[in-house]
Design a protein around this motif. Structure first.
Motif, short mmCIF file in Angstrom:
data_model
loop_
_atom_site.label_atom_id
_atom_site.label_comp_id
_atom_site.label_asym_id
_atom_site.label_seq_id
_atom_site.Cartn_x
_atom_site.Cartn_y
_atom_site.Cartn_z
N VAL A 163 0.84 -1.21 0.00
CA VAL A 163 0.00 0.00 0.00
C VAL A 163 0.87 1.26 0.00
N GLU A 164 0.27 2.33 -0.40
CA GLU A 164 0.93 3.64 -0.40
C GLU A 164 0.50 4.32 0.91
N LEU A 165 1.43 4.55 1.82
CA LEU A 165 1.08 5.15 3.11
C LEU A 165 1.63 6.57 3.21
N PRO A 166 0.87 7.46 3.88
CA PRO A 166 1.41 8.80 4.13
C PRO A 166 2.69 8.68 4.97
N ILE A 167 3.72 9.40 4.54
CA ILE A 167 5.03 9.37 5.22
C ILE A 167 4.87 9.61 6.73
N GLU A 168 4.06 10.59 7.09
CA GLU A 168 3.99 10.96 8.51
C GLU A 168 3.23 9.95 9.35
N GLN A 169 2.62 8.96 8.68
CA GLN A 169 1.91 7.93 9.46
C GLN A 169 2.84 6.79 9.89
N ILE A 170 4.08 6.83 9.41
CA ILE A 170 4.99 5.72 9.73
C ILE A 170 5.94 6.15 10.85
N ARG A 171 5.83 5.49 11.98
CA ARG A 171 6.73 5.80 13.10
C ARG A 171 8.05 5.10 12.89
N ARG A 172 9.11 5.80 13.24
CA ARG A 172 10.44 5.20 13.09
C ARG A 172 11.17 5.32 14.43
N PRO A 173 10.90 4.37 15.33
CA PRO A 173 11.42 4.48 16.70
C PRO A 173 12.94 4.47 16.78
N LEU A 174 13.62 3.88 15.79
CA LEU A 174 15.08 3.77 15.89
C LEU A 174 15.81 4.81 15.05
N MET A 175 15.05 5.75 14.50
CA MET A 175 15.63 6.70 13.55
C MET A 175 16.83 7.45 14.13
N ARG A 176 16.71 7.85 15.39
CA ARG A 176 17.78 8.68 15.97
C ARG A 176 19.04 7.87 16.29
N LEU A 215 19.54 7.66 -4.17
CA LEU A 215 18.16 7.15 -4.19
C LEU A 215 17.18 8.25 -4.60
N MET A 216 17.41 9.46 -4.12
CA MET A 216 16.54 10.58 -4.51
C MET A 216 16.53 10.74 -6.03
N ASP A 217 17.72 10.73 -6.61
CA ASP A 217 17.82 10.90 -8.07
C ASP A 217 17.10 9.77 -8.79
N SER A 218 17.34 8.55 -8.29
CA SER A 218 16.74 7.39 -8.94
C SER A 218 15.21 7.36 -8.78
N ILE A 219 14.77 7.69 -7.57
CA ILE A 219 13.31 7.67 -7.31
C ILE A 219 12.61 8.74 -8.15
N GLY A 248 14.56 0.13 5.46
CA GLY A 248 14.21 1.05 4.36
C GLY A 248 14.50 2.50 4.71
N CYS A 249 15.49 2.69 5.60
CA CYS A 249 15.76 4.04 6.13
C CYS A 249 16.17 5.02 5.04
N HIS A 250 16.99 4.55 4.09
CA HIS A 250 17.47 5.47 3.04
C HIS A 250 16.34 5.83 2.09
N ARG A 251 15.50 4.83 1.77
CA ARG A 251 14.36 5.11 0.88
C ARG A 251 13.38 6.07 1.55
N TYR A 252 13.17 5.87 2.84
CA TYR A 252 12.26 6.73 3.61
C TYR A 252 12.79 8.17 3.60
N GLU A 253 14.09 8.33 3.90
CA GLU A 253 14.65 9.69 3.94
C GLU A 253 14.64 10.33 2.55
N LEU A 274 12.55 14.51 -0.87
CA LEU A 274 11.91 14.87 -2.15
C LEU A 274 10.55 15.53 -1.92
N GLY A 275 10.11 15.52 -0.67
CA GLY A 275 8.81 16.12 -0.35
C GLY A 275 7.64 15.28 -0.83
N LEU A 276 7.87 13.98 -0.98
CA LEU A 276 6.78 13.11 -1.42
C LEU A 276 5.86 12.82 -0.23
N PRO A 277 4.56 12.94 -0.40
CA PRO A 277 3.66 12.78 0.74
C PRO A 277 3.45 11.34 1.17
N THR A 278 3.66 10.41 0.25
CA THR A 278 3.41 9.00 0.56
C THR A 278 4.60 8.14 0.12
#
Ligand code: ADP
Length: 124
Positions: free
Chosen positions: A40-53, A65-69, A92-97, A102-106
């Motif tokens: 599914v296509e999920l809104p970026i802000e709906q995904i919690r990333r507890p280990l991000m920091r 990845l930004m260029d490729s995406i 999927g940390c790099h794809r998420y970032e 890129l300012g993609l909403p989902t």
């Protein structure tokens, strides 16, 4: 022109689906009744990333990845865990970032359902 019928599994019919250019659905997946993962296509802000920091991304990888995406879109969805209707991303940390920058909403996700115990396991 060829006609085709979108076959939506019975388990997915309880919520609205809308097709996107990459074939994913938009909205809450309530992952399939058979427990299998759903794409599914999920809104970026709906995904919690507890280990991000605690995990730094490689900025060079993110840029590539930004260029490729931008050019060809996300080819492999990120894995997301759903526990009681809340979405958690651990990989999927790099794809998420890249999507964030890129300012993609989902973002396209492979969502599988888990229990609180599964979540605890990931947080260990
Ligand atoms: P991540 O932290 O997102 O897993 P990696 O650099 O470890 O980052 O892996 C990048 C992943 O992104 C690879 O599995 C690759 O197949 C996938 N991918 C998906 N879409 C693209 C794309 N458009 N261009 C390059 N790689 C992509």
């Amino acid at each position: 022109m060829a006609n085709f019928v979108l076959q939506v599994p019975r388990t997915l019919r309880s919520f609205s689906l809308s097709a996107t250019s990459n074939g994913a659905s938009v909205g809450g997946p309530q992952s399939g009744g058979n427990g299998g993962p759903v794409i599914v296509e999920l809104p970026i802000e709906q995904i919690r990333r507890p280990l991000m920091r605690t995990r730094a991304n490689d900025p060079h990888k993110v840029k590539e990845l930004m260029d490729s995406i931008e050019e060809i879109g996300l080819q492999v969805p990120i894995d997301v865990l759903e526990v009681d209707g809340v979405y958690y991303g651990f990989s999927g940390c790099h794809r998420y970032e890249a999507h964030q920058r890129l300012g993609l909403p989902t973002i396209r996700c492979k969502v599988r359902r888990g229990t609180k115990e599964t979540l605890r396991h990931h947080l260990r």
